[in-house]
Every structure is written in C-alpha cells, then in structure tokens.
Design an enzyme around this catalytic site. Sequence first.
Site, PDB file in Angstrom:
ATOM      1  N   LYS A 123       0.801  -1.222   0.000  1.00 34.81           N
ATOM      2  CA  LYS A 123       0.000   0.000   0.000  1.00 34.81           C
ATOM      3  C   LYS A 123       0.836   1.276   0.000  1.00 34.81           C
ATOM      4  CE  LYS A 123      -4.518  -1.361   1.537  1.00 34.81           C
ATOM      5  NZ  LYS A 123      -4.442  -2.830   1.721  1.00 34.81           N
ATOM      6  N   GLU A 156      -9.863   7.206   3.439  1.00 37.93           N
ATOM      7  CA  GLU A 156     -10.763   6.329   4.182  1.00 37.93           C
ATOM      8  C   GLU A 156      -9.976   5.080   4.518  1.00 37.93           C
ATOM      9  OE1 GLU A 156     -10.582   6.326   0.892  1.00 37.93           O
ATOM     10  OE2 GLU A 156     -10.254   4.167   0.638  1.00 37.93           O
ATOM     11  N   SER A 163       1.263  -9.758  -1.191  1.00 35.59           N
ATOM     12  CA  SER A 163       0.944  -8.334  -1.020  1.00 35.59           C
ATOM     13  C   SER A 163       1.296  -7.797   0.364  1.00 35.59           C
ATOM     14  CB  SER A 163      -0.542  -8.098  -1.306  1.00 35.59           C
ATOM     15  OG  SER A 163      -1.348  -8.953  -0.519  1.00 35.59           O
TER      16      SER A 163
HETATM   17  C1  LIG Z   1      -5.280  -3.737   1.225  1.00 38.69           C
HETATM   18  C2  LIG Z   1      -4.634  -5.037   0.967  1.00 38.69           C
HETATM   19  C3  LIG Z   1      -5.015  -5.850  -0.125  1.00 38.69           C
HETATM   20  C4  LIG Z   1      -6.140  -5.516  -1.050  1.00 38.69           C
HETATM   21  O1  LIG Z   1      -5.985  -4.375  -1.816  1.00 38.69           O
HETATM   22  P1  LIG Z   1      -5.728  -4.382  -3.379  1.00 38.69           P
HETATM   23  O2  LIG Z   1      -6.027  -2.999  -3.786  1.00 38.69           O
HETATM   24  O3  LIG Z   1      -6.654  -5.388  -3.989  1.00 38.69           O
HETATM   25  O4  LIG Z   1      -4.322  -4.759  -3.597  1.00 38.69           O
HETATM   26  C5  LIG Z   1      -4.323  -7.028  -0.326  1.00 38.69           C
HETATM   27  N1  LIG Z   1      -3.334  -7.413   0.495  1.00 38.69           N
HETATM   28  C6  LIG Z   1      -2.946  -6.664   1.557  1.00 38.69           C
HETATM   29  C7  LIG Z   1      -1.842  -7.156   2.411  1.00 38.69           C
HETATM   30  C8  LIG Z   1      -3.582  -5.461   1.818  1.00 38.69           C
HETATM   31  O5  LIG Z   1      -3.193  -4.723   2.882  1.00 38.69           O
END
Ligand SMILES: *Cc1c(COP(=O)(O)O)cnc(C)c1O
Length: 390
Positions: free
Chosen positions: A91, A113, A377
């Site tokens: 993020k 948000e 992610s």
């Molecule tokens: C917020 C988040 C997501 C989902 O957000 P995307 O916009 O779909 O990437 C996925 N994995 C983690 C670790 C997150 O914090």
Amino acid sequence: MKLSEYPKDGRFGPYGGRYVPEILVPALEELEVAYEELKEDPSFKAELGELLRDFAGRPSPLYFAGNLTRHAGGAKIYLKREDLIHGGAHKLNNALGQALLAKRMGKRRLIAETGAGQHGTATAIAGAVLGLRTEIYMGALDAQRQRMNLFRMELLGAKVHLVESGSRTLKDAINEALRDWATRVRDTHYLVGSVVGPHPFPMIVRDFQSVIGHEVREQVLAREGRLPDLLVACVGGGSNAIGTFFPFSDDPGVGFLGVEGGGDGVRGSAPLSQGEVGVLHGMRTYLLQDEWGQIAETYSIAAGLDYPGVGPEHALYRDLGRAEYVAVTDRQAVEGFRLLSRLEGIIPALESAHAVYAAVARARELGPGGIVVVTLSGRGDKDLETVYGL
Ligand SMILES: *Cc1c(COP(=O)(O)O)cnc(C)c1O
C-alpha cells in the site's frame, strides 16, 4: 487498441468513468492534469524513486520458493515480496506516490478512508514523511475491531475521524471522505487506496503500483531468461494485482490469475466471480448487489478483500478473457497461510494467502518447466489473532 493504452477518455471499455456529483468534477480534472504533467517530470520521478528506495525499501526481492515448489510438485513458484515493504504491504507504493503528487500540487492536507486501518496507516506514514496534515475516516465499528491500527495512525500524527453513520464500516467512511473532499478541495487531496473510484484514480493508483510488475519483469528475466507463464495476485480493490499484471498486459504468453475472497460459503466478496455490473463510488464496474441494485453485505476473513466492488480495469480484463478470476474461501486461505508459514518461514497476510492457495493449485496443473509468480501483497502479523482463534 492495446491494453496498455487504457484508459481511453477515462474509461476501460465500458467500465470506469466518473459518476460523481458536479462539485467534485473540477477537483478530478485538476488532479488529472497535474498527474499527466508530473508523471513525466524528471524531478518528481527522482524524488519518488528515492523515497521508494531508501524509505520504502524497494526493490522488493523476487524469491524462489523452493520448498513450496517441491510441495506443489509442478511449476516453479516465485514470491514477489511486497510483505517486506515498509508498513508491511504494497500500500505504501501508492500512498507515497499520491502524497508526493499532492504536495507538488500545493495541497497541504491529505484525507483517506480506511477499513481495517491498513490504508489509513500507509497514508499516515506518507503524510508524516512528507510533512502533510493527514486525516483519516474510519467506521466506528471497524475502529473498535482494529484498536491497534487506530493507535498506530495517531502515533504517526494523523487525526482519525470515527464514522457513526450507516453500518459504521468502510463504505460509510468512503462517503464521509467524499463529503469532506467536496467542501475542501482547494487545500485537500483525497488519497484513494486502491484502483477504484472515479477517473483518474484507477489509472493513477495502477501506475504507482506498477512498480511491482516492472520489477518482476526485470527480476524474472535476470533469473530465468524468459517471462513467467502465470502471474497470481489477490484482488480486493485490485491494486496489487493490476500493479503486477499491467506491465505484462501486452505479453499474451503471460497469464493472469486474480484471486478474490470467497468468504465462508454463505457470504463472500468476489464481484468478478459472482457479481453484476453497476455503479458505485464513482465508477462502473462489477459489484455485489441485490436484484434492486442495492449493495450487498460482503464478508471475507481478510479485511483487505472485503469490498463489494473492484477496479474497472479488472472488469475489462475479465470480459476480454485477458485475466481469469477465481474465488478462494476463508478456509482455503487459512490453509495457504499455514502452508507458507511452515514451508518457507514466511507468514503472509490473509489477503495474500488467498493467492498462495490458488498458485499452488495452478503450479501443479502447469507442471515442471512452468514459472509462476505470486505477489505476496503483505505480511501476516496483523492476522495472527484471527487465525489463532480458529
Ligand atoms: C489492502 C490489501 C489488499 C487488497 O488491496 P488491493 O487494492 O486489492 O491490492 C491485499 N493485500 C494486503 C496485504 C492489503 O493490505
């Protein structure tokens, strides 16, 4: 038209657009013009590049997961380690990009948000390092469930507004943030957290997250001498997935698999797998809604996947068959969570664990000789209590 040329006139084929009250249109136009100018500006690129490198910790490694590969018994599995980025997830790539953009536009105040608090935290980090006042809207119910993230944002200097309207969760926080922006556009930037919302947000967030896919391309070519067969990523709003996919969008030999939150079997949050087309939060896209077009209650064990809509570029990729989307259940995600922890010594975010589960199955099908890259992610520290209780 090549996929890399989208959006065209603010749209991804029939999706995207700008379905907002008139009062927000000038702000969106100002943002679009400033972005088109700054994205080519060498000093902007240099400053963002330095922040991503020295502050966020880029490039993130591409790790060959040998134990997971042997376990799956098929294609080689590589992990793109966004879990190692400052803040614990991808993020920050977007938060730093937009915060710097806002600063260059002369804005002094960021608003955002947040649902579980992950995007609020990334925004608070970016606001702190760039010296911008930061205010976060968070549903009061979410804040109760995520007290540590509330404390974290406050430590980072952000002011958190608890939203008591509606279901007191993410969608109510989005409404409040939009209301705030409408009254203070002159000094405020609304830092949208995923590839969602009205144009130009889906494009801007995609571009800032594409650092993931650009690095993957370089790293996999250096290591394997060819492009991968399949890229796998989880899809909430869709930013880590499109950031992984987009730099390969004109390479037909590279397959894309997006993994949505299948939930508990009764409720889920998989609009691409199970939804229909509608309009929400300024965009036309796939949504989970009832027969009257009312937005459905969504659910996923992974807070980051728990959203009734999805980025419009994914909607286009789905219709064209450029990407495939599947839903992985809570139970399967927890299996992926435990598997990666035990085999590789990496505790993934529950969001990412959805992608891990799906990738293992696909690696098996692809067989030896194939190459699969999974975007991890985020890291799973935030999810220990959730999994411990199971
Ligand atoms: C917020 C988040 C997501 C989902 O957000 P995307 O916009 O779909 O990437 C996925 N994995 C983690 C670790 C997150 O914090």
